[in-house]
Design an enzyme around this catalytic site. Structure first.
Site, PDB file in Angstrom:
ATOM      1  N   HIS A 176       1.124 -31.258 -35.881  1.00  0.00           N
ATOM      2  CA  HIS A 176       0.615 -29.961 -35.407  1.00  0.00           C
ATOM      3  C   HIS A 176      -0.279 -30.128 -34.181  1.00  0.00           C
ATOM      4  O   HIS A 176      -1.144 -29.294 -33.938  1.00  0.00           O
ATOM      5  CB  HIS A 176      -0.163 -29.222 -36.505  1.00  0.00           C
ATOM      6  CG  HIS A 176       0.543 -29.166 -37.819  1.00  0.00           C
ATOM      7  ND1 HIS A 176       1.358 -28.120 -38.182  1.00  0.00           N
ATOM      8  CD2 HIS A 176       0.597 -30.054 -38.852  1.00  0.00           C
ATOM      9  CE1 HIS A 176       1.861 -28.349 -39.392  1.00  0.00           C
ATOM     10  NE2 HIS A 176       1.416 -29.528 -39.822  1.00  0.00           N
ATOM     11  N   GLU A 202       7.512 -33.316 -15.945  1.00  0.00           N
ATOM     12  CA  GLU A 202       7.796 -31.880 -16.069  1.00  0.00           C
ATOM     13  C   GLU A 202       9.258 -31.599 -15.757  1.00  0.00           C
ATOM     14  O   GLU A 202       9.897 -30.752 -16.392  1.00  0.00           O
ATOM     15  CB  GLU A 202       6.882 -31.080 -15.145  1.00  0.00           C
ATOM     16  CG  GLU A 202       5.432 -31.108 -15.614  1.00  0.00           C
ATOM     17  CD  GLU A 202       4.478 -30.593 -14.547  1.00  0.00           C
ATOM     18  OE1 GLU A 202       3.753 -29.645 -14.834  1.00  0.00           O
ATOM     19  OE2 GLU A 202       4.463 -31.124 -13.430  1.00  0.00           O
ATOM     20  N   LYS A 260      -5.852 -33.221  -7.266  1.00  0.00           N
ATOM     21  CA  LYS A 260      -4.793 -33.144  -8.266  1.00  0.00           C
ATOM     22  C   LYS A 260      -3.826 -34.318  -8.230  1.00  0.00           C
ATOM     23  O   LYS A 260      -3.464 -34.833  -7.186  1.00  0.00           O
ATOM     24  CB  LYS A 260      -3.970 -31.849  -8.070  1.00  0.00           C
ATOM     25  CG  LYS A 260      -4.669 -30.587  -8.484  1.00  0.00           C
ATOM     26  CD  LYS A 260      -5.027 -30.524  -9.974  1.00  0.00           C
ATOM     27  CE  LYS A 260      -3.821 -30.351 -10.855  1.00  0.00           C
ATOM     28  NZ  LYS A 260      -3.282 -28.989 -10.834  1.00  0.00           N
TER      29      LYS A 260
END
Ligand code: ARG
Length: 467
Positions: A159, A299, A292
């Site tokens: 979970h 992705e 960044k």
């Protein structure tokens, strides 16, 4: 409109196909990648026709040599693909006929329906073995990381909540199990592809005395004992597209695995987890935010899986309502298959590179796994070992957890007296279970994350991936 642009089937027509129809119906822009399989099929067919006396030996030889020449021309990029000739089959046959007059006999006892079925079966056998190798490359990278970081422990999650400690290697070896199943699935697709449909003709075979076994043998459609494998129903052979679906399914499932692995990596590389960082070569920056470092490769691995599932869905939908046997709809069967191949081919390589370049942050992993709550289940096992029923033990440890939470202290920092008051099964040594150096080796059974098991698994994988 000029007549006879369609030399192969134009005989019964008054007018040639419209320009728009040609553009609409051509497939050579993508099925040209079947050229080498088409050529192999035609060479085997020509030899067979000669063996049964339909072609002269000299004609078959000229055809085979001509096909080899065309193959070389295609490989060197000098072959002119003409969309007016519809597909790869007609392009090659027409080019051959221009250099070898006997090629006008090549299509004897054959249809493009059994021809394309044969080409695609050859394609699938090849594609499965290429992808199996690619995935093996990713597996080797993962195994490399597992051995390199075999001492690192991390929390395992259910979970997405911290559950129990595992070794990082155990987590990585789970990925190997997933990918190995993908390789097995591809092997079984290749095995089912290994039946030769040539000789099925358009739908009902031929009246001519062909030798299907001979063709199958030359093309390598053989069983483990080297005996020819040929399809047993001409109608099914030209209508069947199961392999397309199975291949796309194997690719889609591999895509799902790449995606789940990528998601683990993305999480691990967040500031919040901080377990690892991506290689620069497979990350990107932001055009606006100078700090960044984005995990774009992962992705995209996640994103590509959507496309792979789309390809599978397209094939299922394409075939579901089709009457037997061949229908031109089926020409649309190839783009999704080729795309699935290309994407899995790329994804497996990218995954290998990302994992090879991954840098694990051992102190961050150690800090995360030091949370004593991860060993609450071991405390239950402690009580069970002292004769307490599991349900009662679970409840008692739940109360210990609640008390620690209430007092705002780590689980292993509660005073003995408080814990021993909760259940008489607790002895003064209760807090000893919170030692990871003791906890992990106790998980020594098969399939468990203890160091002895993990070492055994790493050794097994090394053997398996060596060749
Ligand atoms: N390009 C066609 C395809 O891939 C080859 C088979 C054509 N057969 C036909 N009867 N028109 O489906």
């Amino acid at each position: 409109m000029a007549k006879k642009t369609q030399a192969t089937w134009g005989g019964r027509f008054e007018a040639a196909p419209a320009e728009l129809m040609l553009r609409f119906s051509e497939s050579v822009s993508y099925d040209r990648r079947l050229a080498r399989f088409d050529i192999a099929g035609s060479k085997a067919h020509a030899s067979m026709l000669a063996s049964v006396g339909i072609l002269k030996g000299s004609e078959a030889r000229a055809i085979r040599q001509g096909l080899d020449r065309i193959g070389r021309k295609i490989d060197s990029g000098r072959f002119f693909w003409d969309t007016r000739l519809e597909d790869v089959h007609m392009n090659i046959e027409q080019a051959l006929t221009r250099i070898v007059p006997a090629a006008a006999k090549l299509h004897t006892a054959r249809s493009r329906n059994d021809q394309v079925a044969t080409d695609m079966r050859l394609f699938f056998k090849d594609a499965c073995s290429v992808l199996r190798e690619r995935i093996k490359g990713a597996e080797r990278a993962i195994l490399g990381a597992a051995s390199k970081y075999r001492a690192v422990l991390i929390p395992g999650y259910t979970h997405l909540q911290r559950a129990q400690p595992v070794s990082l290697a155990h987590h990585l070896l789970a990925w190997l199990e997933m990918l190995e199943r993908d390789r097995e699935r591809l092997a079984s697709v290749a095995d089912r592809a290994n039946w030769c449909p040539l000789g099925s003709g358009a739908i009902a075979g031929t009246t001519l005395p062909i030798n299907r076994e001979r063709v199958a043998l030359e093309l390598g459609f053989v069983d483990p004992k080297g005996r020819a494998r040929i399809t047993q129903n001409s109608m099914d052979a030209v209508a069947d597209r199961d392999l397309f679906v199975e291949f796309a399914c194997a690719c889609a499932l591999a895509g799902v695995h790449f995606s789940r692995i990528a998601e683990d990596l993305i999480l691990w590389c967040t500031a919040e987890f901080g377990f690892a960082s991506m290689p620069d070569e497979f990350s990107t920056g932001s055009s606006l935010m100078p700090q960044k470092k984005n995990p774009d490769a992962c992705e995209l691995l996640r994103g590509k899986s959507a496309r792979l599932q789309g390809n599978l869905q397209a094939l299922l939908t394409l075939t579901k309502g089709l009457p037997l046997t061949y229908n031109r709809d089926l020409q649309e069967d190839k783009p999704p298959v080729f795309d699935s191949f290309d994407q899995v081919d790329l994804c497996a390589q990218v995954l290998a590179a990302v994992v090879s370049g991954l840098k694990v942050n051992a102190p961050r992993c150690a800090a995360a796994v030091a949370d004593p709550a991860l060993l609450a289940t071991d405390l239950v096992d402690y009580l069970v070992a002292r004769g307490v029923a599991f349900r009662k033990a679970h409840h008692a440890v739940g109360r210990v957890v609640a008390l620690a939470e209430k007092r705002g202290v780590p689980l292993n920092r509660l005073p003995n007296s408080a814990v021993m008051r909760i259940h008489s099964g607790f002895g003064p040594d209760w807090a000893r279970v919170f030692d990871l150096k003791r906890a992990l080796p106790r998980r020594r059974g098969p399939g468990m994350p203890g160091p002895a098991q993990v070492d055994r698994q790493i050794a097994r994988w090394k053997g398996q991936l060596a060749s």
